[in-house]
Design a protein around this motif. Sequence first.
Motif, PDB file in Angstrom:
ATOM      1  N   PRO A  58     -46.926  23.520  12.014  1.00  0.00           N
ATOM      2  CA  PRO A  58     -46.966  24.135  13.344  1.00  0.00           C
ATOM      3  C   PRO A  58     -47.556  25.545  13.284  1.00  0.00           C
ATOM      4  O   PRO A  58     -47.631  26.159  12.215  1.00  0.00           O
ATOM      5  CB  PRO A  58     -45.500  24.173  13.773  1.00  0.00           C
ATOM      6  CG  PRO A  58     -44.694  23.921  12.573  1.00  0.00           C
ATOM      7  CD  PRO A  58     -45.562  23.265  11.549  1.00  0.00           C
ATOM      8  N   ILE A  60     -46.765  29.080  14.752  1.00  0.00           N
ATOM      9  CA  ILE A  60     -45.680  29.794  15.417  1.00  0.00           C
ATOM     10  C   ILE A  60     -45.791  31.274  15.088  1.00  0.00           C
ATOM     11  O   ILE A  60     -45.771  31.663  13.925  1.00  0.00           O
ATOM     12  CB  ILE A  60     -44.298  29.288  14.951  1.00  0.00           C
ATOM     13  CG1 ILE A  60     -44.191  27.774  15.108  1.00  0.00           C
ATOM     14  CG2 ILE A  60     -43.188  30.001  15.712  1.00  0.00           C
ATOM     15  CD1 ILE A  60     -42.955  27.172  14.460  1.00  0.00           C
ATOM     16  N   SER A  72     -45.920  28.797  20.033  1.00  0.00           N
ATOM     17  CA  SER A  72     -45.194  27.805  19.249  1.00  0.00           C
ATOM     18  C   SER A  72     -45.843  26.476  19.621  1.00  0.00           C
ATOM     19  O   SER A  72     -45.569  25.912  20.685  1.00  0.00           O
ATOM     20  CB  SER A  72     -43.705  27.804  19.591  1.00  0.00           C
ATOM     21  OG  SER A  72     -43.042  26.804  18.847  1.00  0.00           O
ATOM     22  N   SER A  75     -46.601  21.184  16.657  1.00  0.00           N
ATOM     23  CA  SER A  75     -45.471  20.627  15.905  1.00  0.00           C
ATOM     24  C   SER A  75     -45.536  19.114  15.781  1.00  0.00           C
ATOM     25  O   SER A  75     -44.618  18.511  15.236  1.00  0.00           O
ATOM     26  CB  SER A  75     -44.156  21.023  16.579  1.00  0.00           C
ATOM     27  OG  SER A  75     -43.979  22.413  16.509  1.00  0.00           O
ATOM     28  N   GLY A  79     -41.570  18.347  16.767  1.00  0.00           N
ATOM     29  CA  GLY A  79     -41.097  19.384  17.671  1.00  0.00           C
ATOM     30  C   GLY A  79     -39.808  19.051  18.382  1.00  0.00           C
ATOM     31  O   GLY A  79     -38.979  19.929  18.620  1.00  0.00           O
ATOM     32  N   VAL A  86     -36.459  26.316  16.213  1.00  0.00           N
ATOM     33  CA  VAL A  86     -37.697  27.074  16.411  1.00  0.00           C
ATOM     34  C   VAL A  86     -37.560  27.977  17.632  1.00  0.00           C
ATOM     35  O   VAL A  86     -37.944  29.147  17.604  1.00  0.00           O
ATOM     36  CB  VAL A  86     -38.910  26.131  16.547  1.00  0.00           C
ATOM     37  CG1 VAL A  86     -40.152  26.900  16.988  1.00  0.00           C
ATOM     38  CG2 VAL A  86     -39.167  25.411  15.226  1.00  0.00           C
ATOM     39  N   GLY A  87     -36.985  27.444  18.715  1.00  0.00           N
ATOM     40  CA  GLY A  87     -36.781  28.247  19.916  1.00  0.00           C
ATOM     41  C   GLY A  87     -35.946  29.476  19.640  1.00  0.00           C
ATOM     42  O   GLY A  87     -36.248  30.582  20.109  1.00  0.00           O
ATOM     43  N   VAL A  90     -38.073  31.946  17.558  1.00  0.00           N
ATOM     44  CA  VAL A  90     -39.107  32.581  18.379  1.00  0.00           C
ATOM     45  C   VAL A  90     -38.467  33.608  19.312  1.00  0.00           C
ATOM     46  O   VAL A  90     -39.004  34.704  19.502  1.00  0.00           O
ATOM     47  CB  VAL A  90     -39.935  31.534  19.159  1.00  0.00           C
ATOM     48  CG1 VAL A  90     -40.833  32.206  20.189  1.00  0.00           C
ATOM     49  CG2 VAL A  90     -40.769  30.700  18.195  1.00  0.00           C
ATOM     50  N   LEU A 102     -40.321  32.308   9.842  1.00  0.00           N
ATOM     51  CA  LEU A 102     -41.515  31.860  10.556  1.00  0.00           C
ATOM     52  C   LEU A 102     -42.815  32.219   9.848  1.00  0.00           C
ATOM     53  O   LEU A 102     -43.883  31.735  10.229  1.00  0.00           O
ATOM     54  CB  LEU A 102     -41.532  32.446  11.974  1.00  0.00           C
ATOM     55  CG  LEU A 102     -40.404  31.997  12.909  1.00  0.00           C
ATOM     56  CD1 LEU A 102     -40.528  32.693  14.254  1.00  0.00           C
ATOM     57  CD2 LEU A 102     -40.407  30.489  13.072  1.00  0.00           C
ATOM     58  N   SER A 106     -47.396  31.346  10.623  1.00  0.00           N
ATOM     59  CA  SER A 106     -48.123  32.372  11.356  1.00  0.00           C
ATOM     60  C   SER A 106     -49.561  31.964  11.687  1.00  0.00           C
ATOM     61  O   SER A 106     -50.261  31.423  10.843  1.00  0.00           O
ATOM     62  CB  SER A 106     -48.151  33.663  10.547  1.00  0.00           C
ATOM     63  OG  SER A 106     -48.991  34.611  11.161  1.00  0.00           O
TER      64      SER A 106
END
Length: 113
Positions: A58, A60, A72, A75, A79, A86-87, A90, A102, A106
């Motif tokens: 992914p 992110i 983001s 995925s 996902g 992840v949420g 982020v 993360l 990048s």
Amino acid sequence: MRARPRFVENPDNYMEGVEEQESVEILETFVDRVPAMAELGIRPGYAGLYDMSPDDLPVIGAMPDVEGLVVSAGSSGHGFKTGPAVGEAVARLVTEGAQPILAPFSPDRFRAA
């Protein structure tokens, strides 16, 4: 191992169906474990686009050269299960700054060396 799906040049024009041979190949992968599946036959299928980055990971993080933009994306099929973690990461990235977890995802990793 199956070959990676073909690259789609134009997302407005791609094969939205599934070739019968592909359905047969998928069926053959599990019919030994569930023999009754072979008796069901094959129905026409459909296909959709699958978002993937060039390295299959992914993307992110903060976008280089675009102040305030955090993404983001990419995925693929993962996902839905990684979304909550992840949420949270982020949200912390946006509110607290760098999140080491993360770093491997990048967007900077695609910059030319």
